[in-house]
Design a protein around this motif. Structure first.
Motif, PDB file in Angstrom:
ATOM      1  N   ALA A 210       0.852  -1.195  -0.045  1.00  0.00           N
ATOM      2  CA  ALA A 210      -0.096   0.058   0.106  1.00  0.00           C
ATOM      3  C   ALA A 210       0.829   1.182   0.016  1.00  0.00           C
ATOM      4  CB  ALA A 210      -0.852   0.080   1.206  1.00  0.00           C
ATOM      5  N   LEU A 211       1.906   1.289   0.872  1.00  0.00           N
ATOM      6  CA  LEU A 211       2.720   2.598   0.778  1.00  0.00           C
ATOM      7  C   LEU A 211       3.600   2.537  -0.545  1.00  0.00           C
ATOM      8  CD1 LEU A 211       4.306   2.309   4.302  1.00  0.00           C
ATOM      9  CD2 LEU A 211       2.404   3.464   3.586  1.00  0.00           C
ATOM     10  N   ILE A 252       9.619  13.329   3.158  1.00  0.00           N
ATOM     11  CA  ILE A 252       9.284  13.330   4.771  1.00  0.00           C
ATOM     12  C   ILE A 252       8.264  12.717   4.977  1.00  0.00           C
ATOM     13  CG2 ILE A 252       9.327  14.988   6.724  1.00  0.00           C
ATOM     14  CD1 ILE A 252      10.664  17.291   5.276  1.00  0.00           C
ATOM     15  N   GLU A 253       6.868  13.016   4.248  1.00  0.00           N
ATOM     16  CA  GLU A 253       5.678  12.445   4.754  1.00  0.00           C
ATOM     17  C   GLU A 253       6.080  10.892   4.806  1.00  0.00           C
ATOM     18  OE1 GLU A 253       1.503  12.021   2.085  1.00  0.00           O
ATOM     19  OE2 GLU A 253       2.571  13.975   2.339  1.00  0.00           O
ATOM     20  N   HIS A 254       6.632  10.401   3.688  1.00  0.00           N
ATOM     21  CA  HIS A 254       6.724   8.935   3.597  1.00  0.00           C
ATOM     22  C   HIS A 254       7.639   8.437   4.328  1.00  0.00           C
ATOM     23  CE1 HIS A 254       4.130   8.019   0.051  1.00  0.00           C
ATOM     24  NE2 HIS A 254       4.208   9.320  -0.081  1.00  0.00           N
ATOM     25  N   ARG A 255       8.689   9.264   4.954  1.00  0.00           N
ATOM     26  CA  ARG A 255       9.680   8.817   5.855  1.00  0.00           C
ATOM     27  C   ARG A 255       9.030   8.657   7.148  1.00  0.00           C
ATOM     28  NH1 ARG A 255      14.361   6.067   6.207  1.00  0.00           N
ATOM     29  NH2 ARG A 255      15.608   6.994   7.886  1.00  0.00           N
ATOM     30  N   ILE A 256       8.089   9.448   7.716  1.00  0.00           N
ATOM     31  CA  ILE A 256       7.653   9.310   9.145  1.00  0.00           C
ATOM     32  C   ILE A 256       6.449   8.355   9.476  1.00  0.00           C
ATOM     33  CG2 ILE A 256       8.636  11.812   9.173  1.00  0.00           C
ATOM     34  CD1 ILE A 256       5.753  12.956   9.348  1.00  0.00           C
ATOM     35  N   ILE A 257       6.083   7.689   8.339  1.00  0.00           N
ATOM     36  CA  ILE A 257       4.805   7.013   8.496  1.00  0.00           C
ATOM     37  C   ILE A 257       5.182   6.100   9.532  1.00  0.00           C
ATOM     38  CG2 ILE A 257       3.101   5.469   7.513  1.00  0.00           C
ATOM     39  CD1 ILE A 257       4.087   6.731   4.878  1.00  0.00           C
ATOM     40  N   SER A 261       1.249   5.361  15.618  1.00  0.00           N
ATOM     41  CA  SER A 261       1.523   6.582  16.380  1.00  0.00           C
ATOM     42  C   SER A 261       0.264   7.644  15.398  1.00  0.00           C
ATOM     43  CB  SER A 261       2.807   7.230  16.065  1.00  0.00           C
ATOM     44  OG  SER A 261       2.514   8.522  16.368  1.00  0.00           O
ATOM     45  N   ARG A 262      -0.900   7.843  16.108  1.00  0.00           N
ATOM     46  CA  ARG A 262      -2.095   8.902  15.677  1.00  0.00           C
ATOM     47  C   ARG A 262      -1.317  10.224  15.171  1.00  0.00           C
ATOM     48  NH1 ARG A 262      -7.463   9.105  18.351  1.00  0.00           N
ATOM     49  NH2 ARG A 262      -7.393   6.920  17.620  1.00  0.00           N
ATOM     50  N   GLU A 263      -0.470  10.598  16.067  1.00  0.00           N
ATOM     51  CA  GLU A 263       0.238  11.954  15.866  1.00  0.00           C
ATOM     52  C   GLU A 263       0.995  11.894  14.615  1.00  0.00           C
ATOM     53  OE1 GLU A 263       3.282  15.338  18.157  1.00  0.00           O
ATOM     54  OE2 GLU A 263       2.605  13.467  19.316  1.00  0.00           O
ATOM     55  N   ARG A 264       1.755  11.023  14.335  1.00  0.00           N
ATOM     56  CA  ARG A 264       2.899  10.950  13.181  1.00  0.00           C
ATOM     57  C   ARG A 264       1.741  10.697  12.153  1.00  0.00           C
ATOM     58  NH1 ARG A 264       8.259   7.773  12.970  1.00  0.00           N
ATOM     59  NH2 ARG A 264       9.280   8.553  14.728  1.00  0.00           N
ATOM     60  N   MET A 265       0.596   9.866  12.000  1.00  0.00           N
ATOM     61  CA  MET A 265       0.028   9.793  10.994  1.00  0.00           C
ATOM     62  C   MET A 265      -0.911  10.786  10.553  1.00  0.00           C
ATOM     63  SD  MET A 265       0.734   6.681  10.067  1.00  0.00           S
ATOM     64  CE  MET A 265      -0.577   6.284   8.669  1.00  0.00           C
ATOM     65  N   ASN A 266      -1.457  11.756  11.624  1.00  0.00           N
ATOM     66  CA  ASN A 266      -1.862  13.066  11.224  1.00  0.00           C
ATOM     67  C   ASN A 266      -0.817  14.046  10.430  1.00  0.00           C
ATOM     68  OD1 ASN A 266      -4.510  12.522  12.150  1.00  0.00           O
ATOM     69  ND2 ASN A 266      -4.238  13.032  14.202  1.00  0.00           N
ATOM     70  N   VAL A 267       0.331  14.228  11.028  1.00  0.00           N
ATOM     71  CA  VAL A 267       1.423  14.928  10.474  1.00  0.00           C
ATOM     72  C   VAL A 267       1.441  14.541   8.946  1.00  0.00           C
ATOM     73  CG1 VAL A 267       3.601  15.683  10.416  1.00  0.00           C
ATOM     74  CG2 VAL A 267       2.620  15.521  12.713  1.00  0.00           C
ATOM     75  N   ALA A 268       1.703  13.342   8.666  1.00  0.00           N
ATOM     76  CA  ALA A 268       2.077  12.626   7.359  1.00  0.00           C
ATOM     77  C   ALA A 268       0.697  12.839   6.491  1.00  0.00           C
ATOM     78  CB  ALA A 268       2.261  11.102   7.383  1.00  0.00           C
ATOM     79  N   SER A 269      -0.472  12.584   6.977  1.00  0.00           N
ATOM     80  CA  SER A 269      -1.518  12.553   6.151  1.00  0.00           C
ATOM     81  C   SER A 269      -2.080  14.002   5.923  1.00  0.00           C
ATOM     82  CB  SER A 269      -2.804  11.701   6.635  1.00  0.00           C
ATOM     83  OG  SER A 269      -2.110  10.246   6.760  1.00  0.00           O
ATOM     84  N   TYR A 270      -2.153  14.806   6.832  1.00  0.00           N
ATOM     85  CA  TYR A 270      -3.019  16.012   6.825  1.00  0.00           C
ATOM     86  C   TYR A 270      -2.009  17.312   6.653  1.00  0.00           C
ATOM     87  CZ  TYR A 270      -7.122  13.278   7.690  1.00  0.00           C
ATOM     88  OH  TYR A 270      -8.000  12.281   7.498  1.00  0.00           O
ATOM     89  N   ASN A 271      -1.151  17.569   8.034  1.00  0.00           N
ATOM     90  CA  ASN A 271      -0.436  18.713   8.160  1.00  0.00           C
ATOM     91  C   ASN A 271       0.640  18.872   7.078  1.00  0.00           C
ATOM     92  OD1 ASN A 271      -0.751  17.285  10.956  1.00  0.00           O
ATOM     93  ND2 ASN A 271      -1.326  19.418  11.183  1.00  0.00           N
ATOM     94  N   LEU A 272       1.521  17.815   6.708  1.00  0.00           N
ATOM     95  CA  LEU A 272       2.453  18.066   5.699  1.00  0.00           C
ATOM     96  C   LEU A 272       1.852  18.429   4.339  1.00  0.00           C
ATOM     97  CD1 LEU A 272       5.276  15.595   6.733  1.00  0.00           C
ATOM     98  CD2 LEU A 272       5.432  17.818   6.337  1.00  0.00           C
ATOM     99  N   ASN A 273       0.676  17.816   4.091  1.00  0.00           N
ATOM    100  CA  ASN A 273      -0.203  18.161   2.825  1.00  0.00           C
ATOM    101  C   ASN A 273      -0.649  19.423   2.670  1.00  0.00           C
ATOM    102  OD1 ASN A 273       0.270  15.483   1.052  1.00  0.00           O
ATOM    103  ND2 ASN A 273      -0.247  14.397   2.968  1.00  0.00           N
ATOM    104  N   GLN A 274      -1.316  20.062   3.836  1.00  0.00           N
ATOM    105  CA  GLN A 274      -1.612  21.387   3.845  1.00  0.00           C
ATOM    106  C   GLN A 274      -0.484  22.367   3.693  1.00  0.00           C
ATOM    107  OE1 GLN A 274      -3.483  21.237   7.816  1.00  0.00           O
ATOM    108  NE2 GLN A 274      -5.379  21.149   7.057  1.00  0.00           N
ATOM    109  N   VAL A 275       0.599  21.960   3.958  1.00  0.00           N
ATOM    110  CA  VAL A 275       1.844  22.793   3.719  1.00  0.00           C
ATOM    111  C   VAL A 275       2.319  22.641   2.260  1.00  0.00           C
ATOM    112  CG1 VAL A 275       4.367  23.156   4.248  1.00  0.00           C
ATOM    113  CG2 VAL A 275       2.562  22.582   5.912  1.00  0.00           C
ATOM    114  N   ILE A 276       2.300  21.318   1.959  1.00  0.00           N
ATOM    115  CA  ILE A 276       2.491  21.271   0.116  1.00  0.00           C
ATOM    116  C   ILE A 276       1.483  22.087  -0.696  1.00  0.00           C
ATOM    117  CG2 ILE A 276       2.297  19.441  -1.604  1.00  0.00           C
ATOM    118  CD1 ILE A 276       3.367  17.493   0.669  1.00  0.00           C
ATOM    119  N   SER A 277       0.287  22.189  -0.265  1.00  0.00           N
ATOM    120  CA  SER A 277      -0.680  22.806  -1.060  1.00  0.00           C
ATOM    121  C   SER A 277      -0.401  24.290  -1.264  1.00  0.00           C
ATOM    122  CB  SER A 277      -2.054  22.362  -0.854  1.00  0.00           C
ATOM    123  OG  SER A 277      -2.499  22.925   0.364  1.00  0.00           O
TER     124      SER A 277
END
Length: 290
Positions: A210-211, A252-257, A261-277
């Motif tokens: 999946a990854l 970085i997103e794919h590295r920290i998965i 860890s819910r915190e890491r998954m929120n950062v990888a799936s949401y926070n970083l992608n908000q920054v990307i856009s």
């Protein structure tokens, strides 16, 4: 004062229900599409009604998804705290919220041009039907991306009222990007999806594959962004810097998965992608100004 507090609390809960902050996923690409369509800043009225349409459609679709999935959310320990399972919001309240937002979306589309108005019912069907796809296909991630891709495509139509290739390339970028990080997010629910009979890429292909699929989708996404540089003569080096920064953030997103860890998954799936856009939007706007 109690009445005011209740209104404020209810507004806050509806904002949380539809994850209003996640508007940053589609909004920057819609702005880019409008800017490219207008070859600069679009008219203020077009910008206003386009943003109203985008926010209303997104709010209605997210609320619809929460309403349709409320029983699954109640069974999943990760989502059992959400507003409908906890009865913090009632089904009838959410239903009224959905109807009002979809009505506002149709009104905004009608204020733009005949093409947008004609396509608005089609858009509502598409963005609402996503909620059922996870019940029968692992392609639900791509379908989610496909529905959100309607933002830059619709934004182009709002400005020009005409069909063109550029918004569909940009829409494909959004589709692949959304699907990629939605797959990452879904790795948290592999066991639950199996027990509940829900479909997802992680459930069908397993965690590692999946990854790999997610990385592949993001690689194609970046390739299309680079293709747009050659496809549109007006793009310059600042735009390329934005793409380069996005590649770093995706890495970085794919590295920290880490699904545990819910915190890491929120950062990888949401926070970083908000920054990307926002990085892509900022660099594209700056590129246009230069």
């Amino acid at each position: 004062m109690d009445a005011i507090h209740k209104v404020v609390d209810k507004t806050r809960m509806f904002g949380e229900l539809v994850m209003f902050s996640h508007t940053l996923f589609s909004l920057p690409f819609a702005i880019i599409s409008m800017m490219w369509a207008a070859d600069g800043l679009p008219a203020g009225e077009v910008m206003l009604w386009s943003l109203v349409a985008l926010v209303a459609a997104r709010n209605g679709a997210n609320a619809f998804n929460r309403l349709v999935d409320r029983e699954f959310d109640a069974q999943n320990p990760r989502t059992a705290h959400r507003h409908l399972p906890k009865r913090l919001l009632m089904e009838r309240e959410v239903t009224v919220f959905i109807v009002l937002n979809y009505a506002l979306f149709i009104l905004a589309a009608g204020m733009l041009n005949p093409l947008c108005l004609a396509l608005s019912p089609v858009a509502i069907v598409l963005i609402s039907s996503y909620s059922y796809t996870k019940r029968f296909t692992w392609l639900s991630h791509l379908y989610l991306g496909f529905t959100i891709a309607s933002a830059p495509i619709g934004a182009w139509f709002a400005v020009t009222g005409e069909w063109a290739l550029t918004p569909f390339i940009l829409g494909t970028v959004v589709m692949l990007w959304i699907a990629g990080f939605d797959i990452i997010y879904a790795t948290q629910d592999i066991e639950f999806d199996r027990s509940a009979g829900l479909w997802s890429v992680p459930r069908v292909f397993g965690y590692e594959d999946a990854l790999f699929i997610s990385r592949t989708l993001h690689t194609v996404m970046v390739s299309l962004l680079i293709l747009l540089y050659f496809f549109r003569d007006s793009l310059g080096w600042v735009y390329l810097i934005g793409i380069g920064l996005s590649i770093v953030l995706l890495a970085i997103e794919h590295r920290i998965i880490k699904p545990t860890s819910r915190e890491r998954m929120n950062v990888a799936s949401y926070n970083l992608n908000q920054v990307i856009s926002m990085v892509i939007l900022a660099c594209t706007l700056l590129d246009q100004l230069l």
